[in-house]
Design a protein around this motif. Structure first.
Motif, PDB file in Angstrom:
ATOM      1  N   MET A  25      31.395  29.730  42.307  1.00  0.00           N
ATOM      2  CA  MET A  25      32.071  31.034  42.382  1.00  0.00           C
ATOM      3  C   MET A  25      31.825  31.676  43.744  1.00  0.00           C
ATOM      4  O   MET A  25      32.752  32.187  44.373  1.00  0.00           O
ATOM      5  N   ALA A  26      30.573  31.659  44.194  1.00  0.00           N
ATOM      6  CA  ALA A  26      30.237  32.226  45.506  1.00  0.00           C
ATOM      7  C   ALA A  26      30.974  31.469  46.612  1.00  0.00           C
ATOM      8  O   ALA A  26      31.496  32.080  47.546  1.00  0.00           O
ATOM      9  N   GLY A  27      31.036  30.152  46.500  1.00  0.00           N
ATOM     10  CA  GLY A  27      31.740  29.347  47.489  1.00  0.00           C
ATOM     11  C   GLY A  27      33.234  29.637  47.549  1.00  0.00           C
ATOM     12  O   GLY A  27      33.868  29.474  48.592  1.00  0.00           O
ATOM     13  N   ALA A  28      33.791  30.098  46.433  1.00  0.00           N
ATOM     14  CA  ALA A  28      35.217  30.440  46.381  1.00  0.00           C
ATOM     15  C   ALA A  28      35.472  31.866  46.859  1.00  0.00           C
ATOM     16  O   ALA A  28      36.624  32.291  46.942  1.00  0.00           O
ATOM     17  N   GLY A  29      34.391  32.600  47.162  1.00  0.00           N
ATOM     18  CA  GLY A  29      34.557  33.939  47.697  1.00  0.00           C
ATOM     19  C   GLY A  29      34.146  35.074  46.783  1.00  0.00           C
ATOM     20  O   GLY A  29      34.290  36.242  47.145  1.00  0.00           O
ATOM     21  N   ALA A  30      33.633  34.770  45.606  1.00  0.00           N
ATOM     22  CA  ALA A  30      33.175  35.838  44.707  1.00  0.00           C
ATOM     23  C   ALA A  30      31.845  36.381  45.222  1.00  0.00           C
ATOM     24  O   ALA A  30      30.915  35.616  45.461  1.00  0.00           O
ATOM     25  N   GLY A  31      31.765  37.672  45.370  1.00  0.00           N
ATOM     26  CA  GLY A  31      30.523  38.297  45.823  1.00  0.00           C
ATOM     27  C   GLY A  31      29.674  38.794  44.677  1.00  0.00           C
ATOM     28  O   GLY A  31      28.519  39.147  44.853  1.00  0.00           O
ATOM     29  N   LYS A  32      30.304  38.847  43.488  1.00  0.00           N
ATOM     30  CA  LYS A  32      29.567  39.278  42.307  1.00  0.00           C
ATOM     31  C   LYS A  32      30.158  38.630  41.072  1.00  0.00           C
ATOM     32  O   LYS A  32      31.284  38.129  41.094  1.00  0.00           O
ATOM     33  N   MET A  56      24.544  36.198  45.202  1.00  0.00           N
ATOM     34  CA  MET A  56      25.602  37.124  44.812  1.00  0.00           C
ATOM     35  C   MET A  56      25.038  38.175  43.870  1.00  0.00           C
ATOM     36  O   MET A  56      23.948  38.004  43.339  1.00  0.00           O
ATOM     37  N   ASP A  57      25.767  39.266  43.707  1.00  0.00           N
ATOM     38  CA  ASP A  57      25.336  40.324  42.802  1.00  0.00           C
ATOM     39  C   ASP A  57      25.734  39.958  41.380  1.00  0.00           C
ATOM     40  O   ASP A  57      26.873  39.543  41.138  1.00  0.00           O
ATOM     41  N   LEU A  58      24.801  40.136  40.444  1.00  0.00           N
ATOM     42  CA  LEU A  58      25.083  39.858  39.034  1.00  0.00           C
ATOM     43  C   LEU A  58      24.894  41.119  38.211  1.00  0.00           C
ATOM     44  O   LEU A  58      23.975  41.908  38.460  1.00  0.00           O
ATOM     45  N   GLU A 112      39.278  41.920  45.537  1.00  0.00           N
ATOM     46  CA  GLU A 112      37.916  41.420  45.394  1.00  0.00           C
ATOM     47  C   GLU A 112      37.890  40.339  44.309  1.00  0.00           C
ATOM     48  O   GLU A 112      38.426  40.508  43.232  1.00  0.00           O
ATOM     49  N   LEU A 113      37.251  39.228  44.623  1.00  0.00           N
ATOM     50  CA  LEU A 113      37.119  38.134  43.664  1.00  0.00           C
ATOM     51  C   LEU A 113      35.806  38.314  42.914  1.00  0.00           C
ATOM     52  O   LEU A 113      34.741  38.407  43.531  1.00  0.00           O
ATOM     53  N   VAL A 114      35.895  38.401  41.582  1.00  0.00           N
ATOM     54  CA  VAL A 114      34.736  38.634  40.730  1.00  0.00           C
ATOM     55  C   VAL A 114      34.682  37.532  39.675  1.00  0.00           C
ATOM     56  O   VAL A 114      35.685  37.215  39.051  1.00  0.00           O
ATOM     57  N   GLY A 115      33.496  36.954  39.483  1.00  0.00           N
ATOM     58  CA  GLY A 115      33.325  35.909  38.482  1.00  0.00           C
ATOM     59  C   GLY A 115      32.966  36.474  37.117  1.00  0.00           C
ATOM     60  O   GLY A 115      32.378  37.556  37.024  1.00  0.00           O
ATOM     61  N   ILE A 116      33.317  35.745  36.077  1.00  0.00           N
ATOM     62  CA  ILE A 116      32.947  36.099  34.706  1.00  0.00           C
ATOM     63  C   ILE A 116      32.371  34.857  34.052  1.00  0.00           C
ATOM     64  O   ILE A 116      32.992  33.794  34.062  1.00  0.00           O
TER      65      ILE A 116
END
Length: 109
Positions: A59-66, A90-92, A9-13
């Motif tokens: 981030m969402a465009g790169a595949g992060a869902g949250k 996306m979920d934050l 899972e890809l997750v952004g920070i």
């Protein structure tokens, strides 16, 4: 053979704990500073677009869902603006830390 990376899972920070002393005084957190415009899908109206909005869209465009937004104490305008992430699709989640000495510490938190 399967690619193990594809099942992760890809997750952004987003490190947002700094006080922005080099650009103060600002009327809002630096992450919410408007740097462009976006068109609302429902009405077609133009609205200001914050710096963090661009980051979350990418981030969402790169595949992060949250994404996790690491906040400094008192930066309540950021969760008030983005809420649960619906504006960016996306979920934050938010983590509050005190007295971050720098970005690396904030990301590690």
């Amino acid at each position: 053979m399967t690619d193990r990376r594809s099942s992760r899972e890809l997750v952004g920070i987003i490190p947002a704990a700094g006080a922005a002393t080099r650009v103060s005084p600002l009327p809002c957190s630096k992450e919410l500073f408007p740097v462009g415009f976006r068109r609302l899908a429902e009405s077609g109206e133009l609205r200001p677009k914050s710096a963090a909005h661009y980051l979350l869209e990418r981030m969402a465009g790169a595949g992060a869902g949250k994404a996790y937004v690491v906040l400094g104490d008192g930066k309540w305008d950021i969760p008030a603006y983005f809420g649960d992430g619906e504006p960016v699709g996306m979920d934050l989640a938010y983590l509050v830390i005190r007295d971050s000495p720098g970005v690396a510490f904030t990301v590690d938190a």
